[in-house]
Enzyme design. Structure first.
Site, short mmCIF file in Angstrom:
data_model
loop_
_atom_site.label_atom_id
_atom_site.label_comp_id
_atom_site.label_asym_id
_atom_site.label_seq_id
_atom_site.Cartn_x
_atom_site.Cartn_y
_atom_site.Cartn_z
CD GLU A 153 25.07 33.37 35.23
OE1 GLU A 153 24.78 32.21 35.54
OE2 GLU A 153 25.96 34.04 35.82
CD GLU A 312 25.54 28.53 33.70
OE1 GLU A 312 25.79 28.70 34.92
OE2 GLU A 312 25.95 29.28 32.81
#
Length: 673
Positions: A153, A312
């Site tokens: 991320e 995710e």
């Protein structure tokens, strides 16, 4: 040439982040047994494991990871292996404290969380390259390895650093970008407030100043921070490509506008072998499934229409919002399959086993604290079977109806200091226009303003404050050759350096819209204006109005009160074979629906009849066939018309005429022919 699919997967991916280092090894056997029961096909491993893999400088311990790899391989589970460079070990920071990022106020952040990285720091880059090299050498040819997962991320929670190393790097980036300091002065307009520089060495990042910093400098620093993170990704990617050829490399994006605002995903999408995304519902009272659909459409668009992977999301509640409700029964499957409908090649979660310790112990997981005698576990097992039944969908592409323009650089520029109204929010306009299209059951592609738009009958521009001359020419050509364009207010105002385009606003959009804007007239908080149409219809706007002067455009709706009373509020302009609409105020849902209804008629977009609100119908097609996904987000059963008969893949039943979709359920029909 690297693969663009996870190596060794023949169906869709199903699984999640697996962190066996949090658990005694005797639990690992139970994990893989339950993974098989749930239908798990791939797990992400090692993302936060640098401190275990390299417990002291240059000393490596791969024994535990070897055992994990072999155990997963023995049970037929593929591995998405992370490079753990998002979380350097404490020994690294104690040796190199300058690798910790510094805020604009000069505060150096501390170790003890995650992603505390100065991406310009040479010692960090060296250490990241070393651990990446060791992992590639050890696991690059392991038969369980499906793909590489670099870092984690990027941009969350820290993207930019303002330390001296970053200052020096920023100067090098500016010199490579502009070549001369005079070019920087011109681009930044440093004649204003006496900010002229005589040498690159005089330039610093936009640290805290007494008042607003130079907006062009701040915009370039955002570009620099994004490019610096991307440099580090490319460095690791190239190591992995060299040492493990043929294994695809990715990093997990966070494309939802509600989750990350510091990354130019158009640029990042060109660097990864597979576009992957993390998505979490923002439970702020909005229709969360609309945000989900928007994020999935945006991710697919970053992948240039190719299939991508949801790497995710959550099985139920998360832990980092002020209030974290559980997902309703059936919602997990509905969310997961809605992503698949919009192009994902599977459904992955954070994480496999719910943590007992640490900051995310209240974040839901595939295997909850309560174990297998829980609703979440039973739904996970059911979802695993459903994902398996959709294996033939793999490789097909989602079919879009219309396009929406979006540019992260424009978003960055719009959100800098001292704009005409703090109430104008580009993200809010993007959300609102997207929701209006969603409610008309239209599937949306996102596009860069300079991209080829010729295949779309309708293109919507919800907020494009920054527009290059090339983008303006692109939109003019699009309309002249038959396209229908809808543009919202405060678009086309500045160029790539945040310089107002020469002449009247809206700069490069003047000719295509057939108008000029003499003056912006933002409204006060809670102030409304009435807008009337020639047929007596009445709408309302807030936040923004403008003094619009038609120069070829026709007035469709007019301001009925306020400072701009009597002036055009919504215009329509015929140009060549196409039409361009302009709306100069912030319309609510009813107003947007009316505007889009008229523009959709111009675009000759076929209406989607007989579909209830909040019932999605999305199509994927490819060599394996054509698939219709029907996702019912309502509490009532719904019927969806089928263009052809087919087989419903989740139940195995034949379907024809009108497809029955139970309340809260998903149906996927492989159409005949």
């Amino acid at each position: 040439m690297p693969e663009t699919n996870p190596r060794g997967l023949t169906g869709l991916a199903f699984g999640g982040d697996y962190n066996p280092e949090q658990w005694p090894q005797e639990i690992w056997q139970e994990d893989v047994r339950l993974m098989r029961e749930a239908g798990v096909t791939m797990v992400s491993v090692g993302i936060f494991s640098w401190a275990l893999l390299e417990p002291s400088p240059g000393v490596y311990d791969f024994g535990w990871l070897d055992r994990v790899f072999d155990l997963l391989h023995e049970h037929g589970i593929r591995v998405d292996l992370g490079t753990p460079t998002v979380c350097p070990p404490v020994w690294f920071y104690r040796a190199h404290p300058e690798a910790l990022p510094v805020t604009p106020d000069g505060v150096r952040l501390e170790f003890g969380s995650r992603a505390a990285v100065c991406h310009s720091n040479a010692d960090y880059r060296t250490a990241a390259a070393a651990i990446t090299t060791k992992l590639a050498e050890r696991y690059g040819d392991h038969p369980a390895l499906a793909m590489w997962h670099v870092h984690n991320e990027y941009g969350v929670p820290v993207s930019a650093c303002y330390c001296d190393s970053c200052a020096a790097h920023f100067r090098r980036w500016l010199e490579a970008t502009y070549e001369t300091v005079d070019a920087v002065n011109e681009a930044w307009g440093t004649a204003f407030w006496g900010q002229r520089y005589n040498d690159f060495e005089q330039i610093n990042p936009p640290r805290t100043t007494p008042t607003a910093v130079n907006p062009a400098q701040a915009l370039d620093h955002k570009r620099f921070a994004d490019a610096t993170m991307r440099e580090n990704f490319v460095m690791e990617r190239d190591i992995l490509h060299r040492l493990a050829p043929g294994v695809p490399v990715t990093t997990n994006f966070m494309t939802a506008l509600s989750q990350c605002d510091s990354v130019d995903y158009w640029a990042w999408g060109r660097e990864v072998d597979i576009v992957t995304n993390d998505h979490y519902l923002i439970t702020d009272g909005r229709r969360t499934h609309v945000n989900l659909a928007m994020a999935a459409d945006l991710t697919r668009s970053v992948a240039r229409g190719a299939p991508w992977l949801l790497l995710e999301h959550s099985t139920s509640g998360v832990n980092w919002q002020p209030r974290n409700p559980a997902k309703a029964p059936g919602q997990m499957a509905r969310n997961s399959l809605a992503h698949v409908a919009r192009g994902s090649e599977g459904a992955m979660f954070f994480q496999w086993r719910q943590s007992r310790r640490g900051a995310e112990k209240f974040h839901s997981a595939m295997l909850p604290h309560g174990g297998t005698d829980t609703r979440v576990w039973r739904e996970v097992v059911e979802l695993g079977a459903a994902v398996d039944s959709l294996s033939t969908v793999r490789g097909t592409r989602t079919q879009a109806d219309v396009a929406m323009l979006w540019d992260w650089h424009s978003w960055w520029a719009q959100n800098l200091d001292w704009r005409p109204s703090e109430d104008h929010d580009p993200r809010e306009r993007a959300d609102a226009f997207y929701e209006a299209l969603y409610d008309r059951h239209l599937t949306v592609d996102f596009a860069h303003p300079e991209a080829d738009l010729s295949r779309y009958p309708l293109v919507v521009v919800p907020a494009l404050y920054l527009m290059t001359e090339a983008a303006g020419r692109n939109l003019r050509e699009y309309v002249e050759t038959g396209g229908t364009l809808v543009v919202s207010y405060f678009s086309g105002i500045v160029d790539e350096h945040d310089t107002v385009h020469e002449g009247a606003c809206p700069g490069p959009l003047r000719d295509v819209l057939g108008l000029t804007v003499e003056e912006f007239s933002p409204l006060l908080r809670d102030q409304l204006v009435r807008i009337t149409g020639p047929d007596g219809s009445e709408l309302s706007g807030d936040v923004w109005t403008e003094f619009v002067v038609p120069r070829g455009a026709e007035t469709v709706w007019t301001y009925a009160d306020g400072l701009t009373a009597g002036h055009p509020a919504v215009t329509r302009h015929r140009l060549g074979e196409g039409t361009a609409w302009y709306v100069s105020t912030r319309l609510g849902a009813d107003g947007l629906d009316a505007l889009l209804g008229r523009s959709i008629e111009d675009a000759r977009v076929a209406p989607r009849a007989d579909l209830p609100r909040d019932v999605e119908v999305v199509r994927r097609s490819g060599e394996s066939g054509s698939y219709l996904f029907a996702v019912n987000h309502t509490a009532s059963d719904a019927k969806v018309p089928l263009e052809a008969p087919g087989t419903e893949l989740l139940t195995g039943e034949r379907a024809a005429g009108r497809l029955e979709v139970p309340a809260g359920a998903v149906r996927v029909v492989r159409l005949d022919g």
